[in-house]
Write an enzyme that holds these catalytic residues in place. Structure first.
Site, short mmCIF file in Angstrom:
data_model
loop_
_atom_site.label_atom_id
_atom_site.label_comp_id
_atom_site.label_asym_id
_atom_site.label_seq_id
_atom_site.Cartn_x
_atom_site.Cartn_y
_atom_site.Cartn_z
CG HIS A 31 38.23 47.76 40.14
ND1 HIS A 31 37.39 47.55 38.89
CD2 HIS A 31 38.45 48.10 40.59
CE1 HIS A 31 38.54 48.32 38.34
NE2 HIS A 31 38.86 49.19 39.20
CG MET A 66 43.79 54.04 36.25
SD MET A 66 42.25 54.49 37.76
CE MET A 66 42.91 53.41 38.98
#
Length: 219
Positions: A31, A66
């Site tokens: 991730h 993000m």
């Protein structure tokens, strides 16, 4: 259950070795948290780091954007070596166009939601995405406490995904450890992002195995 260690918790001074260590320890995905200091109040890494990590690493790169304007940056991360690109629903007024952009680049596509965003916003997109991500912390920083109050969202999305009949992954990200992994799994998650629960332990393989053991099999 897929376990996806987050390199946000790794040793950035030795990042390539840390990525390889997680892969060799049995992680399913890696991730990769990308933060721009605008969409979230922190800055992490960009496409050049993803590109530097990619050679020789066969593990699935789960890139979590993000950032503002994911539409414009999707191509750079795709070219850098992302296997999946997940962006935030809140980051673009037209999530559908970002989904199509990522799909056009030949990548799996995920859509994430912040804690304050209702899970219902993802329902119109379940037939067009490969993963839904429920944040169980506020995005932008590692080491936060797991928000158990997000589990009704996970449960609702699990029901909707199962009803759709599509192979959509349901990921939970934030505050995952052996205890909260069980809670997330029981609620229907099938991909868990773990930061310090892997990279904060002396034995990554044992840490990943402990997370798997904590997760009950889903009927």
């Amino acid at each position: 259950m897929k376990i996806a260690p987050s390199i946000l918790a790794a040793d950035f001074g030795n990042l390539r070795a840390e990525a390889r260590a997680a892969a060799e320890a049995g992680a399913d995905w890696l991730h990769i948290d990308v933060m721009d200091g605008c969409f979230v109040p922190n800055i992490s890494i960009g496409p050049c780091v993803v590109q530097a990590l990619r050679p020789g690493l066969g593990i699935f790169f789960d890139v979590h954007l993000m950032i503002r304007d994911p539409f414009s940056y999707a191509e750079a991360f795709a070219k850098a070596g992302a296997d999946s690109i997940c962006f935030h629903y809140e980051a673009d007024p037209d999530p559908g166009r970002v989904i199509e952009r990522i799909r056009s680049l030949g990548k799996r596509v995920g859509v994430a939601i912040k804690p304050a965003t209702p899970a219902e916003v993802l329902l119109p997109y379940l037939d067009r995405i490969d993963m839904a991500l429920v944040m169980t912390v506020e995005p932008g920083f590692g080491g936060q406490r797991f928000m158990a109050g997000m589990m009704p969202k996970v449960q609702m999305l699990r029901r909707a995904i199962d009803a759709s009949g599509r192979p959509v992954d349901l990921q939970v990200d934030g505050g995952i450890d052996s205890e909260t992994a069980a809670v997330a799994a029981q609620s229907g998650a099938d991909v868990l992002v773990a930061g310090s629960a892997v990279y904060g332990k002396p034995d990554y393989g044992a840490a990943i195995a402990a997370l798997r053991r904590a997760c009950p099999d889903r009927a």
